[in-house]
Write an enzyme that holds these catalytic residues in place. Structure first.
Site, PDB file in Angstrom:
ATOM      1  N   CYS A 343       0.840  -1.206   0.000  1.00  0.00           N
ATOM      2  CA  CYS A 343       0.000   0.000   0.000  1.00  0.00           C
ATOM      3  C   CYS A 343       0.873   1.254   0.000  1.00  0.00           C
ATOM      4  CB  CYS A 343      -0.979  -0.027   1.173  1.00  0.00           C
ATOM      5  SG  CYS A 343      -2.387   1.094   0.939  1.00  0.00           S
ATOM      6  N   HIS A 442      -3.575  -5.385   1.103  1.00  0.00           N
ATOM      7  CA  HIS A 442      -3.358  -5.756   2.500  1.00  0.00           C
ATOM      8  C   HIS A 442      -3.759  -7.218   2.681  1.00  0.00           C
ATOM      9  CE1 HIS A 442      -2.528  -1.721   3.903  1.00  0.00           C
ATOM     10  NE2 HIS A 442      -3.610  -1.280   3.287  1.00  0.00           N
TER      11      HIS A 442
END
Length: 502
Positions: A343, A442
């Site tokens: 991310c 994630h």
């Protein structure tokens, strides 16, 4: 009464409120979600308002606090925004991003957020979420926030006693005996409640006890005599049960240096680090020694360097360049270490991160680490969704979730080289080589195919077999339930829930 008749009976909600923050409410809530599931009920967790950087994407592609996702997992059900309708994600010490029913509504200063104006609208939103949840599950296991007796915030409180009173919930007051002052904290918390609020407090749970519990038998009686409320249990401190933590306060204390005999994995300790649970599987993998650090020497000793997500990517990138950590990551990679970004960490690995519209900060642009031929432009709309994907050329279907702002593309002279192929036809991430890649997903490290690939270059260090994280988590929920059940009077808890509030 048969077991089926027993579990079909509607139980009144149970709320675990605290004498303060970090007394163990989230873990106790998880334990009771699993206990009720084991006993044949269909429980669900609920926390009206949560403040955390560690969030999770629901199956609907919306955002909730990670703690409620963990509690839902303990309850054996998919997570939903009704379990955490209001999420506050700190961006600075005084400003939070407000996420309502899974969608960000903008940033708000703490002073403005806690004003009376507009409070009733938020109150009705969290009440409605609870009402919907209660129609689908039995029982609802609720969690309060901070202290039950923040009397300066009584009129604007959405999550503690006003929520319990709306839900007609039986409140169990949780106190942490390990931090000391348990008698004062319990008695003071109860006495600071109004007479009407005290009617809802039906039990006290003493948490994190160390030593011989028999030595506290007199303490239990003293508390019951002082407060006129039964102590439902004294739960000992444990070290051998691993449940995901809600916040990253203690990350810097975990395994602060490299070690011999295992694959050393350094997670860069960002100031605004988010979704640190991405690394839980590696913390438990017997093949790995994982530590969190921003020490340049420790980063350069690592076999693998992981750059995590961030709530403020440009601010953290600026800090990495200022304190020398950026240079140590680059040096580690040149010396043969694997570097992976997730991310915000993926964005940081690129050539440049731009925020021309000042979505995240007042910084227009910063050069990245230059490890990947990508560039990122921050955008106002947040992406939140669960995803299924194939990792590189593997056949197995992996799972994860996205929560990010910003779009990342290859720089002009670089070819596309996606890391993952998503089930819906999209691609994700960038793969440079086996020791340098990044992703927006994630939970990617929860998949054994990804972990095995990550560790493969260090096979000479490996002797343990592949780690089954899902089976491990189930085992931990069951161990937690057994631990709490052993030290709590569950017959009393069920009587309290069957009788309801006065």
């Amino acid at each position: 009464m048969s077991q089926q008749e027993k579990t079909s009976k509607k139980l009144h909600p149970l709320m675990f409120a605290g004498t303060g923050s970090d007394v163990g409410k989230s873990i106790i809530t998880s334990a009771f979600c699993r206990i009720f599931l084991q006993d044949g009920y269909h429980p669900a967790p609920f926390k009206a308002q949560n403040m955390a950087l560690n969030s999770y994407a629901t199956p609907d592609g919306l955002e909730i606090g990670r703690a409620q996702a963990v509690q839902a997992e303990a309850a054996g059900i998919p997570c939903h925004t009704d379990m955490n309708p209001l999420l506050l994600k700190p961006t600075t010490d005084k400003v939070c991003q407000v996420v309502l029913n899974g969608k960000p509504t903008g940033n708000q200063h703490a002073y403005e957020y806690f004003k009376k104006e507009g409070r009733e609208e938020l109150r009705q939103e969290v009440y409605s979420a609870f009402d919907r949840l209660q129609e689908r599950y039995n029982p609802i296991v609720m969690e309060g926030a901070g202290s039950i007796s923040e009397i300066n915030l009584r009129e604007v409180d959405l999550v503690n006693m006003p929520m319990a009173m709306h839900a007609k919930a039986n409140v169990i007051l949780v106190a942490d005996i390990d931090r000391g002052g348990v008698f004062a904290s319990v008695y003071g918390s109860v006495m600071l409640l109004t007479e009407e609020e005290r009617k809802y407090v039906k039990g006290i749970l003493i948490n994190k006890f160390r030593g011989d519990i028999r030595l506290f038998e007199s303490g239990v009686k003293i508390i019951e005599d002082l407060c006129g409320i039964p102590v439902i249990g004294v739960v000992p401190y444990y070290k051998d049960i691993y449940i995901e933590e809600e916040d990253s306060v203690m990350l810097q204390t975990k395994n602060l240096q490299a070690t011999h005999g295992k694959v050393n994995v350094a997670v860069v300790l960002l100031r605004h680090l988010s979704n640190f649970t991405d690394f839980n599987v590696l913390e438990r993998d017997p093949r790995v020694h994982l530590y969190y650090t921003n020490n340049t020497d420790e980063i350069e000793k690592a076999d693998i360097v992981l750059i995590p997500g961030s709530k403020s990517t440009l601010s953290d990138l600026y800090e990495l360049r200022r304190n020398g950590v950026a240079q140590s990551i680059i040096k580690a990679h040149k010396n043969g270490a694997t570097v992976v970004g997730i991310c915000g960490g993926f964005q940081i690995m690129g050539q440049e991160v731009c925020d021309l519209n000042h979505v995240e900060s007042n910084i227009d642009r910063l050069p990245g680490l230059g490890l990947l031929p990508i560039t990122t432009q921050m955008e106002g709309e947040k992406v939140t969704r669960q995803v299924q994907f194939s990792f590189l050329d593997t056949d197995s279907i992996c799972e994860g979730y996205e929560i990010h702002m910003g779009a990342t593309v290859p720089v002009e002279d670089a070819k596309a080289s996606p890391l993952n192929n998503l089930k819906d036809g999209r691609t994700d991430g960038y793969f440079l080589n086996e020791k340098c890649f990044g992703t927006y997903i994630h939970g990617i490290l929860d998949n054994s195919a990804v972990i095995d690939y990550l560790l493969a270059p260090y096979a000479d260090k490996l002797s343990e077999k592949t780690f089954d994280f899902k089976a491990f988590k189930e085992e931990q929920y069951n161990k937690l339930a057994e631990h709490v059940r052993k030290h709590v009077d569950m017959d009393l808890v069920y009587r309290i829930m069957e009788e309801g509030v006065v």
